[in-house]
Design an enzyme around this catalytic site. Structure first.
Site, mmCIF file in Angstrom:
data_model
loop_
_atom_site.group_PDB
_atom_site.id
_atom_site.type_symbol
_atom_site.label_atom_id
_atom_site.label_comp_id
_atom_site.label_asym_id
_atom_site.label_seq_id
_atom_site.Cartn_x
_atom_site.Cartn_y
_atom_site.Cartn_z
ATOM 1 N N HIS A 50 4.201 4.503 4.084
ATOM 2 C CA HIS A 50 4.250 4.384 5.535
ATOM 3 C C HIS A 50 5.692 4.233 5.992
ATOM 4 O O HIS A 50 6.603 4.046 5.198
ATOM 5 C CB HIS A 50 3.411 3.190 6.008
HETATM 6 C C1 T46 Z 1 6.460 -2.639 4.052
HETATM 7 C C2 T46 Z 1 6.335 -2.803 2.591
HETATM 8 C C3 T46 Z 1 7.654 -3.024 1.904
HETATM 9 C C4 T46 Z 1 -0.761 -8.644 6.947
HETATM 10 O O1 T46 Z 1 -1.832 -9.081 7.369
HETATM 11 N N1 T46 Z 1 0.409 -9.250 7.298
HETATM 12 C C5 T46 Z 1 1.628 -8.825 6.871
HETATM 13 O O2 T46 Z 1 2.666 -9.412 7.240
HETATM 14 C C6 T46 Z 1 1.681 -7.694 5.980
HETATM 15 C C7 T46 Z 1 3.011 -7.195 5.464
HETATM 16 C C8 T46 Z 1 0.499 -7.098 5.621
HETATM 17 N N2 T46 Z 1 -0.693 -7.573 6.091
HETATM 18 C C9 T46 Z 1 -1.941 -6.914 5.662
HETATM 19 C C10 T46 Z 1 -2.118 -5.467 6.112
HETATM 20 C C11 T46 Z 1 -2.950 -4.875 5.007
HETATM 21 O O3 T46 Z 1 -4.310 -5.121 5.266
HETATM 22 O O4 T46 Z 1 -1.928 -6.878 4.235
HETATM 23 C C12 T46 Z 1 -2.556 -5.703 3.776
HETATM 24 C C13 T46 Z 1 -1.616 -4.948 2.840
HETATM 25 O O5 T46 Z 1 -0.528 -4.406 3.609
HETATM 26 P P1 T46 Z 1 0.103 -2.977 3.272
HETATM 27 O O6 T46 Z 1 -0.925 -2.089 2.703
HETATM 28 O O7 T46 Z 1 0.850 -2.525 4.490
HETATM 29 O O8 T46 Z 1 1.138 -3.397 2.114
HETATM 30 P P2 T46 Z 1 2.290 -2.509 1.481
HETATM 31 O O9 T46 Z 1 2.716 -3.211 0.249
HETATM 32 O O10 T46 Z 1 1.906 -1.084 1.378
HETATM 33 O O11 T46 Z 1 3.496 -2.587 2.574
HETATM 34 C C14 T46 Z 1 4.145 -3.806 2.831
HETATM 35 C C15 T46 Z 1 4.349 -3.983 4.332
HETATM 36 O O12 T46 Z 1 3.085 -3.878 5.007
HETATM 37 C C16 T46 Z 1 5.285 -2.953 4.902
HETATM 38 O O13 T46 Z 1 5.700 -3.363 6.204
HETATM 39 O O14 T46 Z 1 7.440 -2.108 4.532
HETATM 40 O O15 T46 Z 1 5.421 -3.820 2.184
#
Ligand code: T46
Length: 135
Positions: A50
């Site tokens: 993303h």
């Molecule tokens: C990024 C990379 C480096 C939350 O509820 N609160 C939060 O602050 C974050 C970061 C995530 N979430 C929830 C949203 C999803 O349901 O946690 C779940 C996993 O998030 P995501 O799939 O976006 O995780 P990554 O590791 O793909 O990405 C994360 C960050 O979301 C993103 O901003 O830049 O780490």
């Protein structure tokens, strides 16, 4: 790459161990509103896929190693994080993928905004369409 860069933090190193202080605005280029960390990623897993529209972040690998693939509409590069005194700055409209997490690795993320799912672009075609207007 545009909207990215490596930051080097102070490293206080003595016979008692290492200490790295990170101060909001002084050591990173924004005010920290949120902190999260990623642990226990199994071998072969890739996260991310993303971009953000407004968010600025700094990624610090506190333990172990992790690779970050960065993309904009014209360029792609891979950065390996393996030093807790260095941070990878990622600004708006940069696509990121995190992979090759070593066993026991800890990825700390310092973010400029509270969590907002509307700030994410999770579809690569939509990302290209929006990002091409910005770069
Ligand atoms: C990024 C990379 C480096 C939350 O509820 N609160 C939060 O602050 C974050 C970061 C995530 N979430 C929830 C949203 C999803 O349901 O946690 C779940 C996993 O998030 P995501 O799939 O976006 O995780 P990554 O590791 O793909 O990405 C994360 C960050 O979301 C993103 O901003 O830049 O780490």
């Amino acid at each position: 790459m545009i909207n990215t860069g490596m930051l080097k933090f102070k490293n206080i190193d003595d016979k008692y161990g290492h200490l790295t202080p990170i101060e909001s605005r002084n050591d990173i280029p924004f005010e920290i509103k949120r902190v999260y960390y990623i642990t226990k990623v199994e071998a072969g897993v890739t996260r991310g896929f993303h971009s953000h529209r407004k968010l600025h972040q700094v990624l610090v690998c506190l333990n172990g190693t992790v690779k970050i693939r960065l993309k904009n509409p014209d360029e792609e590069e891979v950065v390996e994080l393996n030093d807790p005194s260095k941070g990878l700055y990622i600004g708006p409209y940069i696509w990121r993928e995190m992979f090759d997490f070593s066993e026991g690795s800890v990825l700390l993320v310092l973010a400029s905004e509270f969590y907002d799912e509307n700030d994410y672009i999770r579809n690569y075609d939509f990302y290209l369409e929006e990002a091409k207007k910005r770069f």
